[in-house]
Design a protein around this motif. Sequence first.
Motif, PDB file in Angstrom:
ATOM      1  N   UNK A 257      42.327   1.793  -3.992  1.00  0.00           N
ATOM      2  CA  UNK A 257      42.892   0.474  -4.286  1.00  0.00           C
ATOM      3  C   UNK A 257      41.830  -0.531  -4.712  1.00  0.00           C
ATOM      4  N   UNK A 258      40.664  -0.471  -4.110  1.00  0.00           N
ATOM      5  CA  UNK A 258      39.596  -1.419  -4.414  1.00  0.00           C
ATOM      6  C   UNK A 258      38.639  -0.898  -5.479  1.00  0.00           C
ATOM      7  N   UNK A 259      38.862   0.342  -5.925  1.00  0.00           N
ATOM      8  CA  UNK A 259      38.045   0.952  -6.976  1.00  0.00           C
ATOM      9  C   UNK A 259      36.562   0.896  -6.624  1.00  0.00           C
ATOM     10  N   UNK A 260      36.243   1.381  -5.434  1.00  0.00           N
ATOM     11  CA  UNK A 260      34.860   1.365  -4.940  1.00  0.00           C
ATOM     12  C   UNK A 260      34.180   2.676  -5.303  1.00  0.00           C
ATOM     13  N   UNK A 261      32.933   2.577  -5.768  1.00  0.00           N
ATOM     14  CA  UNK A 261      32.164   3.751  -6.159  1.00  0.00           C
ATOM     15  C   UNK A 261      30.707   3.612  -5.776  1.00  0.00           C
ATOM     16  N   UNK A 262      29.873   4.585  -6.179  1.00  0.00           N
ATOM     17  CA  UNK A 262      28.457   4.589  -5.784  1.00  0.00           C
ATOM     18  C   UNK A 262      27.678   3.348  -6.199  1.00  0.00           C
ATOM     19  N   UNK A 263      28.111   2.649  -7.241  1.00  0.00           N
ATOM     20  CA  UNK A 263      27.369   1.457  -7.689  1.00  0.00           C
ATOM     21  C   UNK A 263      27.642   0.240  -6.816  1.00  0.00           C
ATOM     22  N   UNK A 264      28.589   0.340  -5.902  1.00  0.00           N
ATOM     23  CA  UNK A 264      28.947  -0.823  -5.076  1.00  0.00           C
ATOM     24  C   UNK A 264      28.008  -0.986  -3.896  1.00  0.00           C
ATOM     25  N   UNK A 265      28.010  -2.207  -3.395  1.00  0.00           N
ATOM     26  CA  UNK A 265      27.201  -2.565  -2.236  1.00  0.00           C
ATOM     27  C   UNK A 265      28.027  -3.555  -1.420  1.00  0.00           C
ATOM     28  N   UNK A 266      28.322  -3.205  -0.174  1.00  0.00           N
ATOM     29  CA  UNK A 266      29.185  -4.034   0.662  1.00  0.00           C
ATOM     30  C   UNK A 266      28.349  -4.850   1.645  1.00  0.00           C
ATOM     31  N   UNK A 267      28.697  -6.115   1.774  1.00  0.00           N
ATOM     32  CA  UNK A 267      28.065  -6.978   2.768  1.00  0.00           C
ATOM     33  C   UNK A 267      29.018  -7.125   3.949  1.00  0.00           C
ATOM     34  N   UNK A 268      28.591  -6.663   5.111  1.00  0.00           N
ATOM     35  CA  UNK A 268      29.408  -6.756   6.317  1.00  0.00           C
ATOM     36  C   UNK A 268      29.128  -8.069   7.030  1.00  0.00           C
ATOM     37  N   UNK A 269      30.172  -8.893   7.197  1.00  0.00           N
ATOM     38  CA  UNK A 269      30.009 -10.131   7.969  1.00  0.00           C
ATOM     39  C   UNK A 269      31.002 -10.221   9.124  1.00  0.00           C
ATOM     40  N   UNK A 270      32.056  -9.402   9.110  1.00  0.00           N
ATOM     41  CA  UNK A 270      33.020  -9.406  10.207  1.00  0.00           C
ATOM     42  C   UNK A 270      32.501  -8.557  11.368  1.00  0.00           C
ATOM     43  N   UNK A 271      32.977  -8.816  12.584  1.00  0.00           N
ATOM     44  CA  UNK A 271      32.442  -8.086  13.744  1.00  0.00           C
ATOM     45  C   UNK A 271      32.824  -6.616  13.733  1.00  0.00           C
ATOM     46  N   UNK A 272      31.904  -5.789  14.179  1.00  0.00           N
ATOM     47  CA  UNK A 272      32.147  -4.351  14.207  1.00  0.00           C
ATOM     48  C   UNK A 272      32.993  -3.907  15.395  1.00  0.00           C
TER      49      UNK A 272
END
Length: 488
Positions: A174-189
């Motif tokens: 749905x989000x079309x995520x692939x190897x070129x992406x980089x995610x920034x996590x800011x929500x609590x784990x």
Amino acid sequence: MNFASLPDRRAALDPDGAAVSDGRQSLTNTQLLDRVRAAARQLQDLGIGPGDVVALKLTNRIEFVLLLFAAWRIGATITPVNPSMTDVEVDRQVKDSGARLLVVEDRAAPVTDGTAVLAVGALYKEGVRSDHAPHVDSSALALLIYTSGTTGVPKGVMLDHANIDAMTEMGRLSLDIGPADRCLLILPLFHVNGIVVSILTPLLAGASVVIAGRRFDPRSFFDLVEQERPTFFSAVPTIYGMLAALPDDVRPDTSSLRFGVCGAAPASAELLNRFEARYGFPLVEGYGLSEGTCGSTINPVAGLRRAGTVGLPFPGQEIRIVDAEGTEVGPGTDGEVLVKGPNVMRGYLGRPEETARVIVDGWLHTGDVGHLDAEGYLTLVGRSKDMIIRGGENIYPKEIEDVLTGDPSVLEAAVIGVPDEKWGEVVVAYIQPRPGVTVDLTALRELCARSLTGFKRPTEFFVVEAIAKNAVGKIDKASLRAAHVAAS
């Protein structure tokens, strides 16, 4: 794809590729695998094996990810613990989950009989030359996510590997995520959104993850974006509201960002449109809950986004709207939102009767109220428990909150029903102003008069410095109502 073996696959496909970092350390795929193997060996040395539960009372840091994969590698289950919990709350979750090990920031932690405690600083770092093959079992319990408890004592949501495998693949597509992406996590784990959207989905897709180690600060957030160059991140409406309220002279470089995901609570169309116009990247609003492994609908990244809706069902999921008798209703008619798909939880730990009440014939009864349009986009109007009944008229707070947040002086609004002798309940609004701005209550009343029929208009407005939130950033209406009644 079973996540127990994902570190092995990433290391084999791209040994030196970036995997995960947190500002203190950065790991390649090979280094991630080595550290996961070391952590798995330590868990085994502590007597942890298949079916055991490991509790993680940790802030956002790379060791959380290591222990997640290490536990799954040996067939164990992870239950995340909110680090801000009291000792009593931690003890309750540890006991309810049956956790055999509690991992903490330091050893200053409550000790439950039968539960060992491990300080995260003592985690093994040295790799092992070989280890057993990853424990791959789609029916094994992967996560025990405890609900926020706003509707009673927190319950353990049981998510197995089949649930998270299905949810992350849906998210990747749905989000079309692939190897070129980089995610920034800011929500609590300690919340399923942070784990699934910001860790597991990008790692499954071959992308990398940056963990923002410090607490979210709107004043420094875009500095982090400019430094780390993420392509997407996930946040809640409160965070987007704070960013949208930054001074006009804040003009960050957001060119790396493809989109932001907005979830956990409904956002107004006005906020989504204003944010995109200012910062130049879209917010895709979605909807889901822990019992559905995080997400059930999402607005398309590439395609028609309908602000004010929470989008279309993820591929492989179905959405139905039913009335009070359980009969499916047509487009445009409000009713309870039901969800079906391979992402629906196994059930509540140790609560078969409650499980049977919310999962009927494979359909998850969410308790949320909304309607579908002719194209299948879902619009939420509120929680059934938040509905206000004034003189026999049903009122859903979100409609009123959306009107109030359309005023340029309002950062957030929370609408609740309070007892009234004549009407049963009346509408009351709590307002949090934008920083440095004074709310004009006369203008707000005029706005409501133009936009809302009489019985929906708030009888009182209370301007407050901050509106109460729970641990995952949702407005805590239960505590708001309790405080209002106590002060009356």
